[in-house]
Motif scaffolding. Structure first.
Motif, PDB file in Angstrom:
ATOM      1  N   LYS A 165     111.378  13.717  48.095  1.00 55.14           N
ATOM      2  CA  LYS A 165     111.827  14.812  47.205  1.00 55.14           C
ATOM      3  C   LYS A 165     111.461  14.479  45.751  1.00 55.14           C
ATOM      4  CE  LYS A 165     116.008  17.405  45.911  1.00 55.14           C
ATOM      5  NZ  LYS A 165     117.500  17.521  46.120  1.00 55.14           N
ATOM      6  N   TYR A 166     111.640  13.209  45.396  1.00 52.04           N
ATOM      7  CA  TYR A 166     111.318  12.779  44.016  1.00 52.04           C
ATOM      8  C   TYR A 166     109.831  12.951  43.740  1.00 52.04           C
ATOM      9  CZ  TYR A 166     110.499   9.677  40.038  1.00 52.04           C
ATOM     10  OH  TYR A 166     110.090   9.165  38.831  1.00 52.04           O
ATOM     11  N   ILE A 167     109.002  12.565  44.695  1.00 54.46           N
ATOM     12  CA  ILE A 167     107.545  12.680  44.504  1.00 54.46           C
ATOM     13  C   ILE A 167     107.159  14.151  44.365  1.00 54.46           C
ATOM     14  CG2 ILE A 167     105.263  12.283  45.539  1.00 54.46           C
ATOM     15  CD1 ILE A 167     106.489   9.735  46.830  1.00 54.46           C
ATOM     16  N   VAL A 199     103.501  14.822  51.063  1.00 56.74           N
ATOM     17  CA  VAL A 199     104.054  13.458  51.123  1.00 56.74           C
ATOM     18  C   VAL A 199     104.188  13.071  52.592  1.00 56.74           C
ATOM     19  CG1 VAL A 199     106.001  11.953  50.541  1.00 56.74           C
ATOM     20  CG2 VAL A 199     105.297  13.747  48.940  1.00 56.74           C
ATOM     21  N   SER A 200     103.788  11.840  52.900  1.00 53.63           N
ATOM     22  CA  SER A 200     103.914  11.324  54.283  1.00 53.63           C
ATOM     23  C   SER A 200     104.646   9.983  54.233  1.00 53.63           C
ATOM     24  CB  SER A 200     102.515  11.151  54.899  1.00 53.63           C
ATOM     25  OG  SER A 200     101.734  10.274  54.104  1.00 53.63           O
ATOM     26  N   THR A 201     105.077   9.519  55.391  1.00 52.71           N
ATOM     27  CA  THR A 201     105.921   8.316  55.414  1.00 52.71           C
ATOM     28  C   THR A 201     105.133   7.015  55.532  1.00 52.71           C
ATOM     29  OG1 THR A 201     106.091   8.405  57.838  1.00 52.71           O
ATOM     30  CG2 THR A 201     107.822   9.539  56.550  1.00 52.71           C
ATOM     31  N   SER A 219     112.785  15.749  57.223  1.00 58.04           N
ATOM     32  CA  SER A 219     112.952  16.171  55.818  1.00 58.04           C
ATOM     33  C   SER A 219     111.931  17.232  55.442  1.00 58.04           C
ATOM     34  CB  SER A 219     112.760  14.968  54.884  1.00 58.04           C
ATOM     35  OG  SER A 219     112.543  15.428  53.547  1.00 58.04           O
ATOM     36  N   PRO A 220     112.376  18.305  54.738  1.00 49.92           N
ATOM     37  CA  PRO A 220     111.416  19.317  54.282  1.00 49.92           C
ATOM     38  C   PRO A 220     110.412  18.753  53.273  1.00 49.92           C
ATOM     39  CG  PRO A 220     113.572  19.684  53.292  1.00 49.92           C
ATOM     40  CD  PRO A 220     113.752  18.619  54.328  1.00 49.92           C
ATOM     41  N   TYR A 221     110.704  17.549  52.786  1.00 48.16           N
ATOM     42  CA  TYR A 221     109.809  16.932  51.784  1.00 48.16           C
ATOM     43  C   TYR A 221     108.768  16.015  52.432  1.00 48.16           C
ATOM     44  CZ  TYR A 221     113.549  18.706  48.861  1.00 48.16           C
ATOM     45  OH  TYR A 221     114.483  19.529  48.256  1.00 48.16           O
ATOM     46  N   ILE A 222     108.886  15.821  53.742  1.00 51.18           N
ATOM     47  CA  ILE A 222     107.848  15.092  54.486  1.00 51.18           C
ATOM     48  C   ILE A 222     107.017  16.139  55.206  1.00 51.18           C
ATOM     49  CG2 ILE A 222     107.417  13.555  56.444  1.00 51.18           C
ATOM     50  CD1 ILE A 222     108.229  12.073  53.892  1.00 51.18           C
ATOM     51  N   ASN A 223     105.760  16.249  54.824  1.00 49.86           N
ATOM     52  CA  ASN A 223     104.957  17.396  55.258  1.00 49.86           C
ATOM     53  C   ASN A 223     104.264  17.229  56.599  1.00 49.86           C
ATOM     54  OD1 ASN A 223     104.728  17.164  52.003  1.00 49.86           O
ATOM     55  ND2 ASN A 223     104.980  19.299  52.673  1.00 49.86           N
ATOM     56  N   TYR A 224     103.978  15.983  56.960  1.00 44.71           N
ATOM     57  CA  TYR A 224     103.385  15.761  58.289  1.00 44.71           C
ATOM     58  C   TYR A 224     103.818  14.384  58.792  1.00 44.71           C
ATOM     59  CZ  TYR A 224      99.638  13.034  55.971  1.00 44.71           C
ATOM     60  OH  TYR A 224      98.937  12.106  55.226  1.00 44.71           O
ATOM     61  N   MET A 225     103.520  14.117  60.055  1.00 42.32           N
ATOM     62  CA  MET A 225     103.998  12.883  60.695  1.00 42.32           C
ATOM     63  C   MET A 225     102.858  11.885  60.842  1.00 42.32           C
ATOM     64  SD  MET A 225     106.242  14.804  63.632  1.00 42.32           S
ATOM     65  CE  MET A 225     107.395  13.484  64.006  1.00 42.32           C
ATOM     66  N   THR A 226     103.198  10.619  60.864  1.00 45.21           N
ATOM     67  CA  THR A 226     102.172   9.593  61.060  1.00 45.21           C
ATOM     68  C   THR A 226     102.611   8.657  62.187  1.00 45.21           C
ATOM     69  OG1 THR A 226     103.170   7.964  59.556  1.00 45.21           O
ATOM     70  CG2 THR A 226     101.652   9.589  58.584  1.00 45.21           C
ATOM     71  N   TYR A 227     101.610   8.047  62.823  1.00 43.22           N
ATOM     72  CA  TYR A 227     101.917   6.932  63.722  1.00 43.22           C
ATOM     73  C   TYR A 227     100.729   5.993  63.751  1.00 43.22           C
ATOM     74  CZ  TYR A 227      99.627   9.321  67.863  1.00 43.22           C
ATOM     75  OH  TYR A 227      98.771   9.963  68.761  1.00 43.22           O
ATOM     76  N   HIS A 228     100.975   4.770  64.192  1.00 39.74           N
ATOM     77  CA  HIS A 228      99.975   3.712  64.292  1.00 39.74           C
ATOM     78  C   HIS A 228     100.052   3.155  65.704  1.00 39.74           C
ATOM     79  CE1 HIS A 228     100.601   2.854  59.654  1.00 39.74           C
ATOM     80  NE2 HIS A 228     100.333   4.108  59.903  1.00 39.74           N
ATOM     81  N   MET A 229      98.982   2.504  66.157  1.00 45.46           N
ATOM     82  CA  MET A 229      99.029   1.942  67.515  1.00 45.46           C
ATOM     83  C   MET A 229      98.324   0.591  67.572  1.00 45.46           C
ATOM     84  SD  MET A 229      98.197   3.619  71.184  1.00 45.46           S
ATOM     85  CE  MET A 229      96.410   3.707  70.986  1.00 45.46           C
ATOM     86  N   LYS A 264     107.411  19.347  68.919  1.00 46.86           N
ATOM     87  CA  LYS A 264     108.837  19.723  68.846  1.00 46.86           C
ATOM     88  C   LYS A 264     109.276  19.879  67.376  1.00 46.86           C
ATOM     89  CE  LYS A 264     110.331  16.648  72.142  1.00 46.86           C
ATOM     90  NZ  LYS A 264     111.262  15.644  72.687  1.00 46.86           N
ATOM     91  N   VAL A 265     108.810  18.928  66.535  1.00 43.52           N
ATOM     92  CA  VAL A 265     109.197  18.959  65.111  1.00 43.52           C
ATOM     93  C   VAL A 265     108.399  20.029  64.355  1.00 43.52           C
ATOM     94  CG1 VAL A 265     109.309  17.537  62.999  1.00 43.52           C
ATOM     95  CG2 VAL A 265     109.835  16.509  65.207  1.00 43.52           C
TER      96      VAL A 265
END
Ligand SMILES: O=C1NC[C@H](CO)[C@@H](O)[C@@H]1O
Length: 434
Positions: free
Chosen positions: A240-242, A251-253, A274-284, A321-322
């Motif tokens: 939200k701050y960013i 903004v992503s995590t 969060s509405p302030y996180i616009n997309y999801m990330t993952y690593h493998m 789902k999200v």
């Protein structure tokens, strides 16, 4: 005369900074989007892009330009890059650092990111810029805590105490002083004016997202409900701050997904709700996580790949789902039998890359919530001369950061078989109708 000149400069600056809102990346349901079309990430990791861009002795602008030209030829359209590092005394962290203490910044090094951003814009390559690190190779969260507590930051490569390290890292979220100092650094970077282009970062359409950190976790393997709650709130409040500083960019995590979320699907979903996180990330990381044994590849390949397949696909189902886009922004595998030698074969890595690319390409083509991938990582023309493959100050920067042997996961410009697979799937991804 000076007054006229300064007015002209201001006008020019304004002109340079003029932007069209439609030029910025955004989302359209579970898709990334830009200029009204779906956007698919075909990327790599090059944490050191800003380091190479520096005008000082640590930089190598000629090499950076060459690496970016080669990546463009491969069809790469996105690079994940580190914005800031913190000076750490241990032997697993990069030197020099952009931050030598609270409020003490190395401007020559920070300006390296300006050059990097200017060069990727010329090549229509976007950037994910991360603002911290849960791990120790760039100082990161534990270095903030070290400065506050006055105790040297742990290097888990030495202490072997990864659980204690992760708990210390996660204590960053609860420290008011750490958050206050970090937000000052966030503001310095996000509201920065690029010293090469004159364009403010806020108005730079090459930024795909500001990323909170590299692989932030709620805590160690025994993270409490309270730590999980604090982590989710930290994500929301910082994102939200960013957004309050920069209304133009996403903004992503930087999350690894379930393996970085205590295998707790609710935590991973909440962290991205969060509405302030616009997309999801993952690593493998099938070898880091013990799904595949580099010393027993034939015996562990099938089970390892079964887990990889499950991991690749279950996150796409969660993203659906999200209803947010998802990017696999890190994956990799060692050279055969875990060799660091550039001459070692990459039979299993090449098979693995092809499977990951093919799995994601097919689900992207089917219009699902997966928006692309970044392989970890680009070593390019870097070479190590160290018998122990351990990075030392002054050595070439490569995709393998200073916490790991140089050559562990990174793709060298001599790894032709792997590069051909990267190019083959980049071409397929770019051919998907947008
Ligand atoms: O972000 C990361 N994820 C995994 C990489 C390889 O182990 C590691 O180098 C990096 O810290």
């Amino acid at each position: 005369l000076f007054c006229v000149a300064s007015l002209t400069f201001a006008a020019d600056n304004k002109k340079v900074d003029a932007v069209n809102k439609a030029d910025f990346f955004t989302t359209n349901g579970a898709h990334l989007s830009v200029k009204g079309k779906n956007y698919y990430v075909v990327g790599t990791n090059m944490w050191y892009g800003g380091y190479l861009g520096s005008s000082g002795k640590v930089g190598d602008r000629a090499r950076l330009v060459k690496e970016l030209d080669n990546l463009k030829l491969l069809g790469i359209n996105n690079i994940r890059v580190l914005a800031v590092s913190e000076k750490a005394e241990h032997n697993s962290a990069v030197h020099p650092a952009t931050t030598n203490g609270f409020g003490d910044h190395n401007e020559e090094l920070l300006a390296g990111l300006d050059f990097f951003m200017a060069e990727i814009a010329k090549r229509d390559i976007s950037a994910v810029i991360y603002l911290n690190n849960f791990w120790q190779w760039s100082g990161g969260m534990t270095q903030y805590m070290s400065w506050i507590e006055g105790t040297p930051a742990q290097d888990p490569n030495v202490t072997k105490d990864w659980e204690g390290f992760m708990a210390k890292s996660a204590s960053f979220y609860q420290s008011k002083k750490a958050q206050t100092e970090w937000r000052k650094t966030i503001k310095k970077i996000v509201t920065r004016v690029n010293t090469v282009t004159g364009k403010s970062y806020i108005n730079d359409p090459s930024i795909l997202s500001w990323q909170l950190a590299n692989e932030p976790r709620a805590g160690n393997s025994k993270a409490s409900a309270k730590e999980k709650e604090i982590y989710v709130k930290w994500i929301n409040d910082t994102a939200k701050y960013i957004h309050s500083l920069d209304p133009n960019h996403m903004v992503s995590t930087g999350s690894e997904g379930l393996m970085g979320s205590n295998n707790d699907e609710k935590l991973y979903s909440d962290a991205h709700a969060s509405p302030y996180i616009n997309y999801m990330t993952y690593h493998m990381w099938i070898r880091n996580w013990g799904w595949f044994d580099k010393a027993k590849p034939a015996e562990t390949w099938d089970a390892g790949l079964a887990k990889a397949n499950e991991y690749l696909n279950v996150h796409i189902d969660i993203a659906k789902k999200v209803n947010k886009p998802l990017v696999l922004e890190e994956f990799g595998l060692d050279r055969d039998f875990g060799s660091y030698d550039i001459k070692a074969t990459t039979h299993y890595r090449d098979k693995f890359y092809r499977i990951v690319f093919d799995t994601l390409y097919n689900r992207v083509k089917a219009g699902e919530a997966i928006a692309g991938y970044n392989f970890w990582a680009w070593n390019g023309s870097a070479r190590t001369t160290r018998a122990n493959y351990w990075w030392q100050t002054g050595d070439d920067f490569m995709g393998d950061p200073p916490q790991e042997e140089q050559g562990m996961y990174g793709i060298f410009d001599s790894d032709i078989s792997t590069i051909l697979i990267i190019k083959e799937y980049a071409d397929k991804m770019h051919a998907i109708p947008k």
